[in-house]
Each structure stands twice: as C-alpha cells, then as structure tokens.
Motif scaffolding. Structure first.
Motif, PDB file in Angstrom:
ATOM      1  N   THR A   1      45.508  84.353 -13.119  1.00 28.36           N
ATOM      2  CA  THR A   1      45.029  85.383 -14.054  1.00 28.36           C
ATOM      3  C   THR A   1      45.543  86.758 -13.650  1.00 28.36           C
ATOM      4  O   THR A   1      46.013  87.529 -14.492  1.00 28.36           O
ATOM      5  CB  THR A   1      43.492  85.388 -14.076  1.00 28.36           C
ATOM      6  N   ASN A   2      45.445  87.066 -12.360  1.00 27.18           N
ATOM      7  CA  ASN A   2      45.951  88.370 -11.888  1.00 27.18           C
ATOM      8  C   ASN A   2      47.446  88.511 -12.152  1.00 27.18           C
ATOM      9  O   ASN A   2      47.928  89.583 -12.529  1.00 27.18           O
ATOM     10  CB  ASN A   2      45.676  88.512 -10.388  1.00 27.18           C
ATOM     11  N   GLN A   3      48.190  87.424 -11.943  1.00 28.94           N
ATOM     12  CA  GLN A   3      49.633  87.475 -12.184  1.00 28.94           C
ATOM     13  C   GLN A   3      49.944  87.684 -13.662  1.00 28.94           C
ATOM     14  O   GLN A   3      50.860  88.445 -14.016  1.00 28.94           O
ATOM     15  CB  GLN A   3      50.282  86.180 -11.691  1.00 28.94           C
TER      16      GLN A   3
ATOM     17  N   GLY B   1      44.535 100.484 -25.441  1.00 29.68           N
ATOM     18  CA  GLY B   1      45.200  99.248 -25.868  1.00 29.68           C
ATOM     19  C   GLY B   1      45.426  98.285 -24.718  1.00 29.68           C
ATOM     20  O   GLY B   1      45.103  97.099 -24.804  1.00 29.68           O
ATOM     21  N   PHE B   2      45.987  98.793 -23.620  1.00 31.18           N
ATOM     22  CA  PHE B   2      46.225  97.914 -22.469  1.00 31.18           C
ATOM     23  C   PHE B   2      44.915  97.470 -21.822  1.00 31.18           C
ATOM     24  O   PHE B   2      44.822  96.348 -21.315  1.00 31.18           O
ATOM     25  CB  PHE B   2      47.121  98.610 -21.449  1.00 31.18           C
ATOM     26  N   LEU B   3      43.909  98.347 -21.850  1.00 24.15           N
ATOM     27  CA  LEU B   3      42.605  97.942 -21.314  1.00 24.15           C
ATOM     28  C   LEU B   3      42.045  96.780 -22.132  1.00 24.15           C
ATOM     29  O   LEU B   3      41.531  95.796 -21.572  1.00 24.15           O
ATOM     30  CB  LEU B   3      41.646  99.133 -21.344  1.00 24.15           C
ATOM     31  N   ALA B   4      42.155  96.869 -23.455  1.00 28.02           N
ATOM     32  CA  ALA B   4      41.639  95.803 -24.313  1.00 28.02           C
ATOM     33  C   ALA B   4      42.412  94.493 -24.096  1.00 28.02           C
ATOM     34  O   ALA B   4      41.812  93.411 -23.999  1.00 28.02           O
ATOM     35  CB  ALA B   4      41.721  96.229 -25.782  1.00 28.02           C
ATOM     36  N   ILE B   5      43.737  94.581 -24.003  1.00 24.11           N
ATOM     37  CA  ILE B   5      44.548  93.373 -23.817  1.00 24.11           C
ATOM     38  C   ILE B   5      44.202  92.690 -22.493  1.00 24.11           C
ATOM     39  O   ILE B   5      43.904  91.490 -22.439  1.00 24.11           O
ATOM     40  CB  ILE B   5      46.051  93.734 -23.844  1.00 24.11           C
ATOM     41  N   ASN B   6      44.259  93.444 -21.415  1.00 27.43           N
ATOM     42  CA  ASN B   6      44.065  92.838 -20.097  1.00 27.43           C
ATOM     43  C   ASN B   6      42.615  92.416 -19.867  1.00 27.43           C
ATOM     44  O   ASN B   6      42.358  91.403 -19.215  1.00 27.43           O
ATOM     45  CB  ASN B   6      44.522  93.817 -19.011  1.00 27.43           C
ATOM     46  N   TYR B   7      41.659  93.190 -20.399  1.00 27.94           N
ATOM     47  CA  TYR B   7      40.259  92.796 -20.233  1.00 27.94           C
ATOM     48  C   TYR B   7      39.984  91.507 -21.005  1.00 27.94           C
ATOM     49  O   TYR B   7      39.283  90.608 -20.508  1.00 27.94           O
ATOM     50  CB  TYR B   7      39.348  93.915 -20.732  1.00 27.94           C
ATOM     51  N   THR B   8      40.531  91.407 -22.209  1.00 25.93           N
ATOM     52  CA  THR B   8      40.340  90.179 -22.992  1.00 25.93           C
ATOM     53  C   THR B   8      40.977  88.982 -22.286  1.00 25.93           C
ATOM     54  O   THR B   8      40.371  87.900 -22.194  1.00 25.93           O
ATOM     55  CB  THR B   8      40.970  90.343 -24.389  1.00 25.93           C
ATOM     56  N   LEU B   9      42.189  89.181 -21.766  1.00 26.38           N
ATOM     57  CA  LEU B   9      42.875  88.098 -21.044  1.00 26.38           C
ATOM     58  C   LEU B   9      42.063  87.662 -19.828  1.00 26.38           C
ATOM     59  O   LEU B   9      41.885  86.458 -19.574  1.00 26.38           O
ATOM     60  CB  LEU B   9      44.261  88.581 -20.614  1.00 26.38           C
ATOM     61  N   ALA B  10      41.559  88.633 -19.074  1.00 27.85           N
ATOM     62  CA  ALA B  10      40.770  88.299 -17.874  1.00 27.85           C
ATOM     63  C   ALA B  10      39.488  87.565 -18.248  1.00 27.85           C
ATOM     64  O   ALA B  10      39.109  86.589 -17.579  1.00 27.85           O
ATOM     65  CB  ALA B  10      40.449  89.586 -17.108  1.00 27.85           C
ATOM     66  N   GLN B  11      38.819  88.004 -19.315  1.00 32.99           N
ATOM     67  CA  GLN B  11      37.574  87.350 -19.713  1.00 32.99           C
ATOM     68  C   GLN B  11      37.814  85.921 -20.170  1.00 32.99           C
ATOM     69  O   GLN B  11      37.024  85.016 -19.883  1.00 32.99           O
ATOM     70  CB  GLN B  11      36.896  88.159 -20.820  1.00 32.99           C
ATOM     71  N   VAL B  12      38.906  85.691 -20.901  1.00 33.44           N
ATOM     72  CA  VAL B  12      39.214  84.329 -21.365  1.00 33.44           C
ATOM     73  C   VAL B  12      39.451  83.393 -20.181  1.00 33.44           C
ATOM     74  O   VAL B  12      38.908  82.283 -20.103  1.00 33.44           O
ATOM     75  CB  VAL B  12      40.447  84.359 -22.302  1.00 33.44           C
TER      76      VAL B  12
END
Length: 389
Positions: free
Chosen positions: A316-318, A361-372
């Motif tokens: 996920t971090n990668q 925008g980047f906060l939303a993308i990465n936060y959504t990815l991390a939560q999934v």
C-alpha cells in the motif's frame, strides 16, 4: 492498570478540545493574513476564476476539451489523466514485480541473476533520470514511414505507439476499465475475506459468478454506450501517407511515464513480494506437499496467499508513493494533474487556490487508496493479527 476516572476523562476531552480550537485559530490567522496580504498587492482571492475559459490546450485528454472550456474542466482532465496513468502503471508494475520476485526465489541461478540485475539496476537509478532516458528512447524511434511493425497491427514510431483498439470514446473506455478493476477487487474480497468463507463453497462460487457476470455486462454496456457512430468496433492502425490512421495512438509522453513508473515501481514491489514469499515457513510448504498438492497449488494457495497478507501494508505504501511519482510527468510534458495546475497558476495567477486544489486532490486519491487497502488488509488478516491491529 487503573481505569480512567470520570474526572480524568473530562480533563482529557477538555485538553483535546482546546488543542483543536488552537489549531483552528492558527489556521484562521494564516488564512486571514494571507488574504489581507494578497488584497494589499491587488490580487483577488477566490474560486470564481474556475468558470473562466482557459484559452490554452492540453496534449492529452480522456474527454473532449477545447480552449474555450473553463478551468474546472481542465483540472478534471488532469485528475483523470493522473488516475489513468496510476491505474495502468501500478497494474503493470505489480505484474512485473511479482514475476521478478518469483525469478529471485526459484532455484534456477540464471533466473536469480536476471532478477537481481533488474532490481539492482532500476532501484538505484533516480526515477527522474529514468523518465528522461525513456523519453529519449521513445522520441528517437523511426519516423512513421519507417516505423517498426509487428504483424502490421502494432507500429512503433517517433510519433507514438499505434495499437489496435476499440472505436469507443476514451472516457467510456476508462469507466469500463474501472468497472473491470472494481469487479476484480470484489472477487478477490469474496475469495479471501473471512465472512465469505463461512458460506458454502457452491454458494460462494455462485456469488463470484454473479459478480463476474455483472462486471462483464457493465463493461460491455459502457463500451456500447461509448461506441463511435458508423465505425467498426475494432480499429486497426494503418499507414496513411506520413502518418497512421485508426487504432490507438499512445504518445511518447504517455509511453515514457508508463514505462518509467512500471519498471521503477516493479524493482521495489519485487523486493516486497520476495520478502513475503521467503517469510512463508518451510513447514507449511512441506505440509502442503505431504497433502499431495501440486507445485502450482502450493504456490497459489499456500505461498502467495500467506505472503499476500504480510506484504499488503508495505505494498500500500509503495502504491501511494508511485501515485505521487506521476507528478514527474511535467518533466516530459504529460498533462497530469500537477502539470495542468502549474499551467493554470501561470495563466490565472491564483497560486494559493490552485495549490490548495492540487493538495486536496492528491490527499483524496491517496487517502482513498490507503483506506481501500486497509479495508482489504483487515478482511484477510489472520485472527491473531486482526485482534492486534
């Protein structure tokens, strides 16, 4: 351990409330100071400019765009380009990374050496340098008349790579791909989550087939709705004078970013996957062998399944890091989210507002990815590990 008293609990809440109030007050001071400073310089602050026409074009867009379109639309285009580039690059990087990891864990020394050289080469070269290298490679291919051809269906030229494609709009193709990826994610969840393992195997298989059918139907409907009128469904590229007609053109900027992120990301992902494969105990492999499982069954049902649980947080971090690496597209002129914001700042002068949009925008993308991925991690975690998480 002594349980917290009611007085201690109230004091804790009071301290947290005061801290939040202090943070909000500090943010308000910064915003008010910035706004006053901008007004003193004659610069207006606000988001009204988003409805103004841009007057400039982008070199890559998944949806129709013209110079008379407003700023908000070009920001949406940049965001879609970033998501598209991230989805393609992460998929290819994962597939290549798994192959390299397997090559490094098998007993064949030739495969071990090839995997080692791949990792040590591309992991130790800065990704920006790799971006410039691949851009030089793709822009120095032969001209269209002398393009490298593979079966008269795939052509490599300095104007881009031309491949067969569907005669559908890029926007609908994007949503069809998103539907397929979403369906694949649900299938992985069904076969790994604990709640679905309580269901009988036949019922779980029927559920998986239902999800697969819905995914295929949804993708076909999206492709049908996006089909260009009066054209064949499949378009084959062909030489026409000094250029090509038909098919899909993948520009040098897009090819560069996909190749660079895929190879650089695969070098790191392969090490993460390799660590997970090595961590699987020999006793579990021997037990599976004693039960009569084939090497493929041992790999897919034992080694990869156990390794996947352990590597998911690092993976996920990668992925989040690779999404942020798409901002390097500005170095070769790819119209990603970062580039369209940078050009918008130059043209409109609304620096703070646009940088705020970029950060959000980047906060939303990465936060959504991390939560999934965190949700998937909790769903497939072993009971002991889950309790401790």
């Amino acid at each position: 351990m002594r349980a917290p008293t009611l007085r201690g609990s109230k004091a804790s809440w009071l301290i947290q409330a005061l801290f939040i109030a202090a943070v909000v007050f500090l943010v308000w001071l910064v915003v008010d100071f910035t706004r006053s400073n901008l007004q003193a310089q004659g610069v207006t602050f606000g988001f009204g400019f988003l409805n103004r026409s841009t007057g400039w074009s982008v070199n890559y867009s998944l949806i129709p765009y013209s110079t008379t379109d407003p700023y908000w639309k070009v920001l949406v285009i940049g965001l879609m380009n970033t998501l598209w580039l991230g989805a393609i690059s992460l998929t290819f990087a994962t597939l290549l990374g798994v192959l390299v990891a397997i090559a490094r864990t098998v007993t064949n020394r030739v495969f071990n050496f090839i995997g080692l050289m791949f990792v040590e080469t591309f992991r130790n070269i800065p990704i920006l340098l790799q971006v410039f290298f691949w851009f030089a490679v793709f822009t120095n291919l032969p001209n269209p008349r002398n393009a490298i051809s593979y079966g008269d269906m795939v052509f490599l030229s300095a104007r881009g790579i031309f491949v067969p494609g569907l005669n559908v709009t890029l926007g609908m193709a994007f949503w069809a791909l998103a539907a397929v990826l979403a369906g694949a994610g649900v299938l992985i969840w069904i076969y790994n989550a604990r709640r679905f393992k309580r269901i009988e195997p036949k019922a779980r298989t029927r559920l998986a087939l239902g999800v697969l059918a819905v995914t295929v139907i949804a993708a076909l409907i999206l492709l049908y709705l996006g089909r260009k009128p009066d054209t064949d469904l499949i378009s084959i590229p062909a030489r026409r004078g000094l250029n090509f007609s038909g098919g899909i053109q993948i520009g040098p900027e897009v090819s560069t970013m996909i190749t660079a992120i895929t190879i650089y990301g695969a070098a790191y992902i392969s090490e993460i996957v390799r660590a997970g494969l090595i961590s699987v105990g020999k006793g579990q492999i021997e037990a599976a062998t004693a039960l009569g499982l084939s090497p493929w069954q041992i790999f897919t049902r034992i080694r990869m399944a156990l390794a996947f649980r352990m590597i998911l947080p690092s993976l996920t971090n990668q992925y989040i890091w690779l999404i942020k690496a798409t901002t390097l597209g500005i170095a070769v002129g790819f119209s990603d989210f970062f580039m369209v914001v940078a050009v918008s700042i130059t043209q409109s002068g609304h620096t703070i507002e646009l940088i705020g949009i970029l950060m959000a925008g980047f906060l939303a993308i990465n936060y959504t990815l991390a939560q999934v991925f965190n949700r998937i991690n909790r769903a497939i975690a072993l009971p002991g590990a889950r309790a401790g998480s």
